[in-house]
Design a protein around this motif. Structure first.
Motif, PDB file in Angstrom:
ATOM      1  N   MET A 438       0.834  -1.206   0.000  1.00  8.46           N
ATOM      2  CA  MET A 438       0.000   0.000   0.000  1.00  8.46           C
ATOM      3  C   MET A 438       0.867   1.253   0.000  1.00  8.46           C
ATOM      4  O   MET A 438       0.633   2.192  -0.771  1.00  8.46           O
ATOM      5  CB  MET A 438      -0.939  -0.003   1.211  1.00  8.46           C
ATOM      6  N   ALA A 439       1.878   1.289   0.871  1.00  6.24           N
ATOM      7  CA  ALA A 439       2.776   2.443   0.915  1.00  6.24           C
ATOM      8  C   ALA A 439       3.533   2.588  -0.401  1.00  6.24           C
ATOM      9  O   ALA A 439       3.719   3.701  -0.914  1.00  6.24           O
ATOM     10  CB  ALA A 439       3.753   2.299   2.082  1.00  6.24           C
ATOM     11  N   LEU A 440       3.956   1.451  -0.964  1.00  4.20           N
ATOM     12  CA  LEU A 440       4.674   1.484  -2.235  1.00  4.20           C
ATOM     13  C   LEU A 440       3.788   2.032  -3.348  1.00  4.20           C
ATOM     14  O   LEU A 440       4.216   2.880  -4.148  1.00  4.20           O
ATOM     15  CB  LEU A 440       5.149   0.077  -2.582  1.00  4.20           C
ATOM     16  N   SER A 441       2.537   1.577  -3.402  1.00  4.57           N
ATOM     17  CA  SER A 441       1.614   2.058  -4.436  1.00  4.57           C
ATOM     18  C   SER A 441       1.352   3.548  -4.293  1.00  4.57           C
ATOM     19  O   SER A 441       1.284   4.279  -5.298  1.00  4.57           O
ATOM     20  CB  SER A 441       0.292   1.284  -4.356  1.00  4.57           C
ATOM     21  N   ALA A 442       1.219   4.033  -3.061  1.00  2.65           N
ATOM     22  CA  ALA A 442       0.952   5.453  -2.846  1.00  2.65           C
ATOM     23  C   ALA A 442       2.112   6.316  -3.336  1.00  2.65           C
ATOM     24  O   ALA A 442       1.913   7.300  -4.062  1.00  2.65           O
ATOM     25  CB  ALA A 442       0.682   5.716  -1.366  1.00  2.65           C
ATOM     26  N   ALA A 443       3.326   5.965  -2.955  1.00  5.30           N
ATOM     27  CA  ALA A 443       4.488   6.754  -3.372  1.00  5.30           C
ATOM     28  C   ALA A 443       4.681   6.696  -4.880  1.00  5.30           C
ATOM     29  O   ALA A 443       5.006   7.705  -5.524  1.00  5.30           O
ATOM     30  CB  ALA A 443       5.735   6.249  -2.646  1.00  5.30           C
ATOM     31  N   LEU A 444       4.459   5.531  -5.451  1.00  3.71           N
ATOM     32  CA  LEU A 444       4.640   5.371  -6.890  1.00  3.71           C
ATOM     33  C   LEU A 444       3.593   6.154  -7.673  1.00  3.71           C
ATOM     34  O   LEU A 444       3.896   6.791  -8.698  1.00  3.71           O
ATOM     35  CB  LEU A 444       4.569   3.884  -7.238  1.00  3.71           C
ATOM     36  N   ALA A 445       2.345   6.133  -7.188  1.00  8.66           N
ATOM     37  CA  ALA A 445       1.291   6.899  -7.861  1.00  8.66           C
ATOM     38  C   ALA A 445       1.585   8.394  -7.806  1.00  8.66           C
ATOM     39  O   ALA A 445       1.369   9.123  -8.787  1.00  8.66           O
ATOM     40  CB  ALA A 445      -0.061   6.595  -7.217  1.00  8.66           C
ATOM     41  N   ALA A 446       2.084   8.879  -6.676  1.00 10.86           N
ATOM     42  CA  ALA A 446       2.433  10.297  -6.567  1.00 10.86           C
ATOM     43  C   ALA A 446       3.545  10.659  -7.551  1.00 10.86           C
ATOM     44  O   ALA A 446       3.512  11.725  -8.184  1.00 10.86           O
ATOM     45  CB  ALA A 446       2.858  10.619  -5.133  1.00 10.86           C
ATOM     46  N   ALA A 447       4.541   9.773  -7.691  1.00 13.31           N
ATOM     47  CA  ALA A 447       5.623  10.032  -8.647  1.00 13.31           C
ATOM     48  C   ALA A 447       5.089  10.089 -10.076  1.00 13.31           C
ATOM     49  O   ALA A 447       5.519  10.931 -10.882  1.00 13.31           O
ATOM     50  CB  ALA A 447       6.694   8.946  -8.518  1.00 13.31           C
ATOM     51  N   ILE A 448       4.151   9.204 -10.402  1.00 10.78           N
ATOM     52  CA  ILE A 448       3.585   9.199 -11.751  1.00 10.78           C
ATOM     53  C   ILE A 448       2.800  10.484 -12.012  1.00 10.78           C
ATOM     54  O   ILE A 448       2.872  11.064 -13.103  1.00 10.78           O
ATOM     55  CB  ILE A 448       2.691   7.950 -11.942  1.00 10.78           C
ATOM     56  N   VAL A 449       2.035  10.955 -11.024  1.00 12.37           N
ATOM     57  CA  VAL A 449       1.292  12.211 -11.178  1.00 12.37           C
ATOM     58  C   VAL A 449       2.240  13.356 -11.515  1.00 12.37           C
ATOM     59  O   VAL A 449       2.000  14.143 -12.444  1.00 12.37           O
ATOM     60  CB  VAL A 449       0.493  12.517  -9.901  1.00 12.37           C
ATOM     61  N   MET A 450       3.335  13.447 -10.774  1.00 13.64           N
ATOM     62  CA  MET A 450       4.284  14.532 -11.021  1.00 13.64           C
ATOM     63  C   MET A 450       4.981  14.366 -12.370  1.00 13.64           C
ATOM     64  O   MET A 450       5.271  15.355 -13.057  1.00 13.64           O
ATOM     65  CB  MET A 450       5.316  14.599  -9.898  1.00 13.64           C
ATOM     66  N   LEU A 451       5.242  13.130 -12.741  1.00 14.80           N
ATOM     67  CA  LEU A 451       5.888  12.877 -14.030  1.00 14.80           C
ATOM     68  C   LEU A 451       4.998  13.339 -15.183  1.00 14.80           C
ATOM     69  O   LEU A 451       5.456  14.003 -16.120  1.00 14.80           O
ATOM     70  CB  LEU A 451       6.204  11.386 -14.161  1.00 14.80           C
ATOM     71  N   VAL A 452       3.718  13.007 -15.119  1.00 14.48           N
ATOM     72  CA  VAL A 452       2.791  13.391 -16.185  1.00 14.48           C
ATOM     73  C   VAL A 452       2.579  14.904 -16.205  1.00 14.48           C
ATOM     74  O   VAL A 452       2.355  15.501 -17.264  1.00 14.48           O
ATOM     75  CB  VAL A 452       1.462  12.640 -16.019  1.00 14.48           C
ATOM     76  N   ASP A 453       2.661  15.540 -15.036  1.00 20.10           N
ATOM     77  CA  ASP A 453       2.427  16.983 -14.966  1.00 20.10           C
ATOM     78  C   ASP A 453       3.642  17.803 -15.369  1.00 20.10           C
ATOM     79  O   ASP A 453       3.674  19.021 -15.150  1.00 20.10           O
ATOM     80  CB  ASP A 453       1.989  17.379 -13.549  1.00 20.10           C
ATOM     81  N   ILE A 454       4.652  17.150 -15.965  1.00 21.42           N
ATOM     82  CA  ILE A 454       5.768  17.918 -16.520  1.00 21.42           C
ATOM     83  C   ILE A 454       5.261  18.925 -17.555  1.00 21.42           C
ATOM     84  O   ILE A 454       5.786  20.029 -17.671  1.00 21.42           O
ATOM     85  CB  ILE A 454       6.801  16.959 -17.160  1.00 21.42           C
ATOM     86  N   GLY A 455       4.209  18.545 -18.281  1.00 16.95           N
ATOM     87  CA  GLY A 455       3.717  19.411 -19.349  1.00 16.95           C
ATOM     88  C   GLY A 455       2.652  20.399 -18.927  1.00 16.95           C
ATOM     89  O   GLY A 455       2.155  21.159 -19.750  1.00 16.95           O
ATOM     90  N   GLY A 456       2.206  20.446 -17.675  1.00 18.15           N
ATOM     91  CA  GLY A 456       1.165  21.383 -17.277  1.00 18.15           C
ATOM     92  C   GLY A 456       0.804  21.216 -15.821  1.00 18.15           C
ATOM     93  O   GLY A 456       1.418  20.428 -15.098  1.00 18.15           O
ATOM     94  N   SER A 457      -0.186  21.948 -15.353  1.00 15.61           N
ATOM     95  CA  SER A 457      -0.631  21.899 -13.965  1.00 15.61           C
ATOM     96  C   SER A 457      -2.011  21.264 -13.889  1.00 15.61           C
ATOM     97  O   SER A 457      -2.662  21.027 -14.898  1.00 15.61           O
ATOM     98  CB  SER A 457      -0.660  23.301 -13.354  1.00 15.61           C
ATOM     99  N   ALA A 458      -2.459  21.016 -12.678  1.00 17.05           N
ATOM    100  CA  ALA A 458      -3.744  20.344 -12.479  1.00 17.05           C
ATOM    101  C   ALA A 458      -4.644  21.215 -11.618  1.00 17.05           C
ATOM    102  O   ALA A 458      -4.212  22.147 -10.956  1.00 17.05           O
ATOM    103  CB  ALA A 458      -3.525  18.984 -11.839  1.00 17.05           C
ATOM    104  N   ASP A 459      -5.929  20.877 -11.623  1.00 15.52           N
ATOM    105  CA  ASP A 459      -6.875  21.544 -10.742  1.00 15.52           C
ATOM    106  C   ASP A 459      -7.672  20.488  -9.997  1.00 15.52           C
ATOM    107  O   ASP A 459      -7.405  19.297 -10.111  1.00 15.52           O
ATOM    108  CB  ASP A 459      -7.791  22.476 -11.539  1.00 15.52           C
ATOM    109  N   VAL A 460      -8.661  20.934  -9.221  1.00 16.13           N
ATOM    110  CA  VAL A 460      -9.446  19.996  -8.423  1.00 16.13           C
ATOM    111  C   VAL A 460     -10.163  18.986  -9.306  1.00 16.13           C
ATOM    112  O   VAL A 460     -10.242  17.797  -8.987  1.00 16.13           O
ATOM    113  CB  VAL A 460     -10.459  20.772  -7.548  1.00 16.13           C
ATOM    114  N   ALA A 461     -10.676  19.444 -10.460  1.00 19.35           N
ATOM    115  CA  ALA A 461     -11.359  18.521 -11.374  1.00 19.35           C
ATOM    116  C   ALA A 461     -10.407  17.450 -11.881  1.00 19.35           C
ATOM    117  O   ALA A 461     -10.797  16.290 -12.058  1.00 19.35           O
ATOM    118  CB  ALA A 461     -11.962  19.302 -12.544  1.00 19.35           C
ATOM    119  N   THR A 462      -9.154  17.823 -12.111  1.00 18.72           N
ATOM    120  CA  THR A 462      -8.167  16.849 -12.571  1.00 18.72           C
ATOM    121  C   THR A 462      -7.946  15.769 -11.525  1.00 18.72           C
ATOM    122  O   THR A 462      -7.862  14.580 -11.842  1.00 18.72           O
ATOM    123  CB  THR A 462      -6.836  17.555 -12.889  1.00 18.72           C
ATOM    124  N   ILE A 463      -7.846  16.150 -10.263  1.00 14.74           N
ATOM    125  CA  ILE A 463      -7.669  15.168  -9.188  1.00 14.74           C
ATOM    126  C   ILE A 463      -8.871  14.233  -9.140  1.00 14.74           C
ATOM    127  O   ILE A 463      -8.729  13.011  -9.004  1.00 14.74           O
ATOM    128  CB  ILE A 463      -7.468  15.882  -7.842  1.00 14.74           C
TER     129      ILE A 463
END
Length: 666
Positions: A438-463
């Motif tokens: 569970m901890a591994l999945s959480a950290a990995l998912a956060a890293a993927i979010v930041m990786l994809v957001d290299i090209g832009g920012s997010a808002d509440v709807a995106t989350i």
């Protein structure tokens, strides 16, 4: 990105920094030259290659990173080119998913790496225009992985350097001691280099006891050679030819101490000379000389890049890429039967991921790639706690998305700033990898979010979109398991193997605590017992749900429970009799024999899709070696240990080969 879970514990800090710097450099270059699409592919490929580079592998680590890099480049190229076409992309995801699932037949690490490539496949954005940008994404993904390979060469891991130095020192010391014993049988082996060697491999690696036998041989083999050399030296006064054997062994050990391409032939010549000398020994000491011959061959094989000794060791030939490819294909073909859990996993992954890709495209859901990505991150060829782990990984993904989303809404990172946060969350992934999925999945998912957001920012709807897509992907993964579960007989066999492995881990912990002083023995024993208890509960649940109620199945179940109860009773007896402090009079030979028994008892991890079994040939030999090395002092305490080891070995023999084997038609 799922391949980041390959490493079970936090690697050394220098190696992690090396890997993360590679990700940042590649992301910056890709952003400057090709834009966000290529930057996501390049940084993702670099992160995966960096995770692979952090694995402990007895051989071929650089070559493995290169081949993984090629797979990442192909995945990024195909994804960027096919993503604009929904049907083509879904077919690509289905085919890649099936191939990715079948790689579990090779090994668990191979399955995780293939899943990592599939995660990159579904993450890479569409290229516009398709081919120039797709080629850039694939090329930069390839460059990102090769950058990690280059960093491995110019910045090798500190622990790896320490281990290599300790190995060289131990074998040089053994060569010197063997020559000294040949001249003076009253001389002794210097234990200090052997102690430093073991510390180099174990004190910096909390999981060393769970490594495969090939890994543990690196530091266990010199100990066994020292014991055998000492035994042969005791024969020198009555058998002068043993002195010549020790001299010949010293030549081999000297060649092993500092392996190089130039010394490869010298090692073969030294082994030839040793064999010729060993052939002159015909008395009772011939058994020890033969054992030393086998150990020297193993030492040469390991030091010159072989996990197991090749058929013609003096030439030290490797099977080469064609031979390895044939072996991999043979393993995959062995799992093409419909009862195979690996094949069923491949079908589940293929269909669920392809369905997720289609849902993401036609449901008009923002960040819909999280649907197939969650399928990839959640599905494994597991039989134990399948649904619990699926839900746990989905919950971890959701937590990681929320945490990363808060960072994005607060700081609005883009470009290299977002890549820096992605690297930070990757570091967290390595740090929490030992705390559960569970901890591994959480950290990995956060890293993927930041990786994809290299090209832009997010808002509440995106989350919200990402969370919804993650839930849909998790539902597809669970549904795939419901509609296509593992075969009932296979599931029961694997649950039986899992129970046996946890019982053996408990036994190994008890034996280790009996013979050595370990840190926090009460906590270690309690944790091992709790794992065995949970595995027994899962096994009983599977046995209760099994449809086979014929007499053969009932006999098997009764015999299996009886044998496991006897093993548990022996462990309990040893645990009760653990001395306050390990006996100080036990010889190095006896302690080494006990350690060998524990290593063989723990065995190699079971291949995916196969139930774990003990290697009874090696275990019987290890048991006899412990009995032969019984010390003269503290003999009563040692005999208690030897007696229980005999009981455990006997029951494992019953479980592996006797009446306790599950009938095929159960």
């Amino acid at each position: 990105m799922k391949g980041l879970s390959v490493s079970p514990t936090m690697p050394d800090v220098g190696a992690v920094i090396r890997s993360l710097l590679g990700v940042l450099v590649v992301a910056g270059v890709a952003l400057h030259w090709a834009g966000p699409t290529a930057a996501i592919a390049a940084a993702g490929a670099s992160a995966i290659a960096g995770a692979v580079a952090l694995q402990d592998s007895p051989r071929g680590q650089l070559r493995l990173v290169v081949w993984v890099t090629i797979a990442m480049g192909v995945a990024a190229l195909f994804a960027a080119a096919a993503e604009p076409y929904a049907a083509v992309f879904a077919v690509l995801v289905a085919l890649w998913g099936f191939a990715s699932g079948m790689t579990w037949a090779i090994s668990a690490n191979a399955g995780l790496v293939a899943a990592s490539a599939m995660a990159l496949l579904v993450l890479t954005p569409a290229a516009d225009p398709p081919w120039p940008e797709a080629a850039a994404a694939g090329g930069l993904a390839l460059a990102g992985g090769l950058g990690q390979a280059a960093l491995m060469v110019v910045w090798p891991r500190r622990r790896r350097r320490t281990q290599r130095a300790a190995l060289a020192r131990a074998y040089r010391s053994l060569a010197s001691d063997a020559r000294a014993l040949a001249a003076d049988p009253t001389a002794s082996i210097d234990p200090q280099p052997l102690m430093w060697l073991k510390e180099a491999f174990t004190l910096t690696d909390a999981q060393a006891a769970r490594r495969p036998l090939a890994y543990r041989s690196w530091y266990g083999l010199p100990d066994r050679i020292a014991v055998t050399v000492t035994a042969i030296a005791g024969r020198v006064p009555g058998a002068p030819e043993c002195a010549l054997v020790l001299q010949a062994a010293a030549d081999v050990l000297a060649a092993v101490a500092a392996p190089s391409p130039l010394a490869r032939r010298s090692a073969g010549d030294a082994l030839d000379a040793f064999d010729a000398t060993a052939a002159t020994v015909t008395g009772p000491e011939a058994v020890s000389v033969q054992r030393l011959s086998e150990q020297l061959r193993d030492a040469v094989a390991l030091r010159y890049g072989e996990v197991t000794p090749p058929p013609d060791l003096p030439e030290l030939r490797r099977p080469g890429l064609p031979g390895e490819a044939r072996d991999m294909l043979a393993r995959i073909r062995s799992h093409l039967g419909w009862e195979s859990p690996v094949l069923r996993h491949a079908v589940r992954l293929s269909l669920a991921a392809a369905a997720g890709a289609l849902v993401a495209r036609f449901a008009d859901l923002g960040h819909g790639y999280w649907i197939p990505l969650t399928v990839v991150m959640v599905l494994r060829p597991e039989t134990a706690h399948t649904y619990t782990r699926c839900v746990g990984r989905v919950a971890g993904n959701a937590l990681g998305i929320v945490v990363a989303g808060v960072v994005v809404l607060t700081l609005h990172p883009t470009g290299l700033f977002a890549a820096g946060f992605a690297a930070l969350f990757l570091a967290v992934t390595y740090a929490v990898a030992g705390f559960g999925y569970m901890a591994l999945s959480a950290a990995l998912a956060a890293a993927i979010v930041m990786l994809v957001d290299i090209g832009g920012s997010a808002d509440v709807a995106t989350i919200s979109d990402r969370l919804l897509a993650t839930l849909i992907g998790g539902a597809l993964a669970v549904l795939a398991h419901v509609l296509l579960p593992d075969h009932a007989d296979v599931r029961l066999r694997q649950r039986a193997g899992e129970l046996l492995k946890t019982e053996i881990d408990y036994a190994a912990t008890v034996i280790r605590a009996y013979a050595h002083e370990i840190d926090k023995p009460a906590e270690a024993l309690s944790a091992a017992w709790e794992r065995a208890y949970r595995a027994r509960a899962a096994f009983e649940a599977a046995a209760g749900a099994h449809a086979g109620n014929d007499p053969a199945f009932r006999r098997w179940l009764r015999a299996y429970r009886t044998a496991l109860n006897v093993v548990t009773a022996s462990c309990s007896a040893l645990e009760t009799a653990i001395p306050a402090r390990p006996p100080s009079g036990w010889s190095m030979e006896f302690l080494t024999a006990v350690d060998d028994y524990v290593h063989v008892l723990s065995g190699d991890p079971a291949p995916p899709g196969a139930a774990w079994q003990a290697d009874m040939g090696l275990l019987t030999t290890a048991t006899e070696r412990v009995r032969a090395a019984v010390p003269s002092s503290d003999a009563a305490t040692a005999r208690v240990l030897i007696g229980e080891l005999g009981v455990i070995t006997g029951q494992l023999s019953t479980l592996s080969n006797g009446a306790a084997r599950l009938p095929d038609n159960a």
